[in-house]
Scaffold this active site. Structure first.
Site, short mmCIF file in Angstrom:
data_model
loop_
_atom_site.label_atom_id
_atom_site.label_comp_id
_atom_site.label_asym_id
_atom_site.label_seq_id
_atom_site.Cartn_x
_atom_site.Cartn_y
_atom_site.Cartn_z
CG HIS A 240 4.78 -0.63 0.38
ND1 HIS A 240 4.08 -1.61 -0.06
CD2 HIS A 240 5.43 -1.22 1.43
CE1 HIS A 240 4.01 -2.80 0.38
NE2 HIS A 240 5.05 -2.54 1.33
CD GLU A 241 8.51 0.15 3.12
OE1 GLU A 241 8.23 -0.27 4.36
OE2 GLU A 241 8.86 -0.90 2.31
CG HIS B 139 2.55 -6.65 2.58
ND1 HIS B 139 3.52 -7.51 3.06
CD2 HIS B 139 3.13 -5.54 2.48
CE1 HIS B 139 4.71 -6.85 3.20
NE2 HIS B 139 4.39 -5.59 2.65
CG HIS C 89 4.66 -1.43 5.91
ND1 HIS C 89 3.33 -2.64 6.06
CD2 HIS C 89 5.36 -1.92 5.08
CE1 HIS C 89 3.60 -3.26 4.85
NE2 HIS C 89 4.76 -3.14 4.40
CE1 TYR D 17 5.49 -6.75 -0.69
CE2 TYR D 17 6.18 -8.90 -0.91
CZ TYR D 17 6.25 -7.56 -0.02
OH TYR D 17 7.20 -7.38 0.94
ZN LIG Z 1 5.49 -3.93 2.57
#
Ligand SMILES: [Zn+2]
Length: 156
Positions: free
Chosen positions: A98-99, A108, A102, A154
């Site tokens: 996830h990071e 997201h 980014h 999320y």
């Molecule tokens: Zn995030």
């Protein structure tokens, strides 16, 4: 798929693969985080056109550090670019991916331009200092289906 879209995708993939492939991992590894982080990076190498390689002397690179929380800038910043993966709470396969996504410039999933057809954001439960994590973005979704199971989505 029309030619213009295809060339846009190829340009995007090319810029991604050239822009963000230099990585420096810190030395502290009391809990085997380095292996977990390298494993997560390998999935990019095997399943995408992204190639993470160890940094040697480049001035623009990602520095993965054990700071306060899990976070990253969005996209390339130039210079030393910290991706924080705190030992407690962040060193999990999906969170690492996830990071890193980014850092590669990905938003997201639940902020993509067509998200209102798929999710309802309950704004009243979102602390004001984290609202930016839910603000809708003007994304080009490249005809990809909305993905509830994305590592960039999320939990519901
Ligand atoms: Zn995030």
């Amino acid at each position: 798929m029309d030619h213009k879209l295809l060339s846009t995708i190829l340009a995007l993939l090319l810029s991604l693969s050239q822009a963000h492939h230099l990585v420096e991992l810190g030395n502290e590894d009391a809990y085997g985080e380095k292996q977990k982080i390298e494993n997560a990076m390998k999935t990019f190498n095997t399943e995408t056109c992204i190639r993470f390689v160890p940094r040697f002397s480049q001035s623009d690179y990602i520095s993965i550090e054990n700071r306060d929380g899990c976070y990253s800038s969005l996209g390339r910043t130039g210079g030393t670019q910290v991706v924080s993966l705190a030992t407690y709470g962040c060193v999990y396969h999906g969170i690492i991916q996830h990071e890193l996504n980014h850092a590669l410039g990905f938003y997201h999933e639940h902020t993509r331009s067509d998200r209102d057809q798929y999710v309802r954001i309950n704004w009243q439960y979102i602390p004001s200092n984290t609202i930016y994590n839910f603000q809708k973005q003007d994304t080009n979704n490249l005809y990809t289906p909305y993905d509830y199971t994305s590592v960039m989505h999320y939990g519901r």
